[in-house]
Design a protein around this motif. Structure first.
Motif, PDB file in Angstrom:
ATOM      1  N   MET A   1       9.759  13.243  17.966  1.00 57.64           N
ATOM      2  CA  MET A   1      10.245  14.340  17.140  1.00 57.64           C
ATOM      3  C   MET A   1       9.088  15.021  16.403  1.00 57.64           C
ATOM      4  O   MET A   1       9.023  16.229  16.328  1.00 57.64           O
ATOM      5  CB  MET A   1      11.307  13.805  16.165  1.00 57.64           C
ATOM      6  CG  MET A   1      11.878  14.855  15.265  1.00 57.64           C
ATOM      7  SD  MET A   1      12.893  15.993  16.213  1.00 57.64           S
ATOM      8  CE  MET A   1      13.593  16.936  14.928  1.00 57.64           C
ATOM      9  N   THR A   2       8.187  14.203  15.864  1.00 56.47           N
ATOM     10  CA  THR A   2       7.063  14.751  15.110  1.00 56.47           C
ATOM     11  C   THR A   2       6.177  15.603  16.014  1.00 56.47           C
ATOM     12  O   THR A   2       5.693  16.648  15.592  1.00 56.47           O
ATOM     13  CB  THR A   2       6.227  13.626  14.469  1.00 56.47           C
ATOM     14  OG1 THR A   2       7.095  12.817  13.693  1.00 56.47           O
ATOM     15  CG2 THR A   2       5.138  14.172  13.592  1.00 56.47           C
ATOM     16  N   ASP A   3       5.968  15.153  17.248  1.00 61.27           N
ATOM     17  CA  ASP A   3       5.144  15.923  18.177  1.00 61.27           C
ATOM     18  C   ASP A   3       5.781  17.272  18.489  1.00 61.27           C
ATOM     19  O   ASP A   3       5.082  18.282  18.604  1.00 61.27           O
ATOM     20  CB  ASP A   3       4.932  15.136  19.481  1.00 61.27           C
ATOM     21  CG  ASP A   3       4.019  13.936  19.285  1.00 61.27           C
ATOM     22  OD1 ASP A   3       3.256  13.941  18.297  1.00 61.27           O
ATOM     23  OD2 ASP A   3       4.070  13.009  20.107  1.00 61.27           O
ATOM     24  N   ALA A   4       7.107  17.301  18.612  1.00 64.57           N
ATOM     25  CA  ALA A   4       7.804  18.563  18.893  1.00 64.57           C
ATOM     26  C   ALA A   4       7.662  19.526  17.723  1.00 64.57           C
ATOM     27  O   ALA A   4       7.447  20.728  17.918  1.00 64.57           O
ATOM     28  CB  ALA A   4       9.276  18.292  19.192  1.00 64.57           C
ATOM     29  N   LEU A   5       7.778  19.013  16.495  1.00 65.61           N
ATOM     30  CA  LEU A   5       7.617  19.871  15.311  1.00 65.61           C
ATOM     31  C   LEU A   5       6.189  20.382  15.194  1.00 65.61           C
ATOM     32  O   LEU A   5       5.958  21.537  14.849  1.00 65.61           O
ATOM     33  CB  LEU A   5       8.011  19.109  14.048  1.00 65.61           C
ATOM     34  CG  LEU A   5       9.494  18.833  13.870  1.00 65.61           C
ATOM     35  CD1 LEU A   5       9.737  17.992  12.624  1.00 65.61           C
ATOM     36  CD2 LEU A   5      10.277  20.131  13.788  1.00 65.61           C
ATOM     37  N   THR A   6       5.234  19.520  15.487  1.00 64.49           N
ATOM     38  CA  THR A   6       3.833  19.929  15.430  1.00 64.49           C
ATOM     39  C   THR A   6       3.559  21.020  16.454  1.00 64.49           C
ATOM     40  O   THR A   6       2.885  22.006  16.163  1.00 64.49           O
ATOM     41  CB  THR A   6       2.911  18.719  15.684  1.00 64.49           C
ATOM     42  OG1 THR A   6       3.215  17.703  14.730  1.00 64.49           O
ATOM     43  CG2 THR A   6       1.450  19.099  15.577  1.00 64.49           C
ATOM     44  N   GLU A   7       4.117  20.838  17.661  1.00 58.87           N
ATOM     45  CA  GLU A   7       3.924  21.835  18.702  1.00 58.87           C
ATOM     46  C   GLU A   7       4.595  23.157  18.325  1.00 58.87           C
ATOM     47  O   GLU A   7       4.021  24.239  18.508  1.00 58.87           O
ATOM     48  CB  GLU A   7       4.493  21.330  20.030  1.00 58.87           C
ATOM     49  CG  GLU A   7       4.284  22.299  21.168  1.00 58.87           C
ATOM     50  CD  GLU A   7       4.881  21.808  22.476  1.00 58.87           C
ATOM     51  OE1 GLU A   7       4.855  22.593  23.433  1.00 58.87           O
ATOM     52  OE2 GLU A   7       5.371  20.663  22.532  1.00 58.87           O
ATOM     53  N   LEU A   8       5.818  23.084  17.769  1.00 55.96           N
ATOM     54  CA  LEU A   8       6.526  24.295  17.335  1.00 55.96           C
ATOM     55  C   LEU A   8       5.715  25.023  16.271  1.00 55.96           C
ATOM     56  O   LEU A   8       5.551  26.242  16.315  1.00 55.96           O
ATOM     57  CB  LEU A   8       7.918  23.943  16.808  1.00 55.96           C
ATOM     58  CG  LEU A   8       8.751  25.099  16.268  1.00 55.96           C
ATOM     59  CD1 LEU A   8       9.059  26.103  17.370  1.00 55.96           C
ATOM     60  CD2 LEU A   8      10.042  24.581  15.655  1.00 55.96           C
ATOM     61  N   TRP A   9       5.205  24.276  15.299  1.00 59.80           N
ATOM     62  CA  TRP A   9       4.416  24.873  14.222  1.00 59.80           C
ATOM     63  C   TRP A   9       3.142  25.515  14.783  1.00 59.80           C
ATOM     64  O   TRP A   9       2.788  26.640  14.408  1.00 59.80           O
ATOM     65  CB  TRP A   9       4.076  23.818  13.176  1.00 59.80           C
ATOM     66  CG  TRP A   9       3.277  24.382  12.057  1.00 59.80           C
ATOM     67  CD1 TRP A   9       1.938  24.282  11.872  1.00 59.80           C
ATOM     68  CD2 TRP A   9       3.767  25.182  10.985  1.00 59.80           C
ATOM     69  NE1 TRP A   9       1.563  24.954  10.746  1.00 59.80           N
ATOM     70  CE2 TRP A   9       2.663  25.515  10.177  1.00 59.80           C
ATOM     71  CE3 TRP A   9       5.017  25.651  10.621  1.00 59.80           C
ATOM     72  CZ2 TRP A   9       2.784  26.297   9.040  1.00 59.80           C
ATOM     73  CZ3 TRP A   9       5.136  26.422   9.476  1.00 59.80           C
ATOM     74  CH2 TRP A   9       4.031  26.737   8.704  1.00 59.80           C
ATOM     75  N   ASP A  35      14.615  27.093  19.176  1.00 59.95           N
ATOM     76  CA  ASP A  35      13.350  26.371  19.184  1.00 59.95           C
ATOM     77  C   ASP A  35      12.186  27.241  19.677  1.00 59.95           C
ATOM     78  O   ASP A  35      11.115  26.744  19.979  1.00 59.95           O
ATOM     79  CB  ASP A  35      13.469  25.105  20.030  1.00 59.95           C
ATOM     80  CG  ASP A  35      13.919  25.392  21.452  1.00 59.95           C
ATOM     81  OD1 ASP A  35      14.351  26.536  21.712  1.00 59.95           O
ATOM     82  OD2 ASP A  35      13.845  24.483  22.290  1.00 59.95           O
ATOM     83  N   PRO A  37       9.072  29.406  19.156  1.00 58.53           N
ATOM     84  CA  PRO A  37       8.106  29.533  18.061  1.00 58.53           C
ATOM     85  C   PRO A  37       8.018  30.944  17.483  1.00 58.53           C
ATOM     86  O   PRO A  37       7.693  31.118  16.311  1.00 58.53           O
ATOM     87  CB  PRO A  37       6.771  29.109  18.684  1.00 58.53           C
ATOM     88  CG  PRO A  37       6.998  28.919  20.124  1.00 58.53           C
ATOM     89  CD  PRO A  37       8.455  28.954  20.391  1.00 58.53           C
ATOM     90  N   LEU A  40      10.368  31.231  14.541  1.00 59.73           N
ATOM     91  CA  LEU A  40       9.787  30.665  13.323  1.00 59.73           C
ATOM     92  C   LEU A  40       8.729  31.606  12.751  1.00 59.73           C
ATOM     93  O   LEU A  40       8.671  31.821  11.534  1.00 59.73           O
ATOM     94  CB  LEU A  40       9.183  29.292  13.612  1.00 59.73           C
ATOM     95  CG  LEU A  40       8.469  28.607  12.452  1.00 59.73           C
ATOM     96  CD1 LEU A  40       9.414  28.405  11.271  1.00 59.73           C
ATOM     97  CD2 LEU A  40       7.883  27.276  12.895  1.00 59.73           C
TER      98      LEU A  40
END
Length: 121
Positions: A1-9, A35, A37, A40
């Motif tokens: 999950m953290t990797d997906a958020l980092t990639e999105l950011w 999702d 980017p 966002l």
């Protein structure tokens, strides 16, 4: 999950830097997936604009107020009236006040004005 958020950011930051995203709330922005980017990036830009400038309608009202025509100051005044208003005012006369400390006279070192009259009780 953290990797997906980092990639999105990271992707949102890249889209924001490249200005490759639609305006927040537009049809194109709404059509983006949750999702994506670019979605966002548009939301971040809108948040930053709100932080800097506040409400868009309020900002436009301020611009309209700042750019309105103003009443000319000299309208209806004669040359003599304008000349009279342009004359310098006489300098303020220093006066010591009962109950207050002496007043130092500017430009005259060591000279002070002291109130000599008695204060009424």
């Amino acid at each position: 999950m953290t990797d997906a958020l980092t990639e999105l950011w990271a992707n949102a930051k890249a889209a924001w830097c490249a200005r490759d995203f639609p305006k927040y709330g537009s049809r194109a922005w709404c059509a983006l997936g949750p999702d994506d980017p670019r979605r966002l990036a548009g939301a971040l830009e809108a948040a930053e604009m709100w932080r800097k400038y506040g409400d868009e309608e309020e900002l436009l009202a301020w611009f309209a107020h700042a750019n309105r025509s103003r009443f000319p100051y000299a309208d209806g005044l004669s040359r003599a009236e304008l000349d009279q208003r342009a004359k310098p005012k006489p300098p303020h006369q220093l006066q010591a006040t009962p109950g207050w400390p002496p007043v130092r006279v500017p430009g005259q070192p060591g000279r002070y004005l002291t109130c000599t009259r008695k204060e009424a009780a």
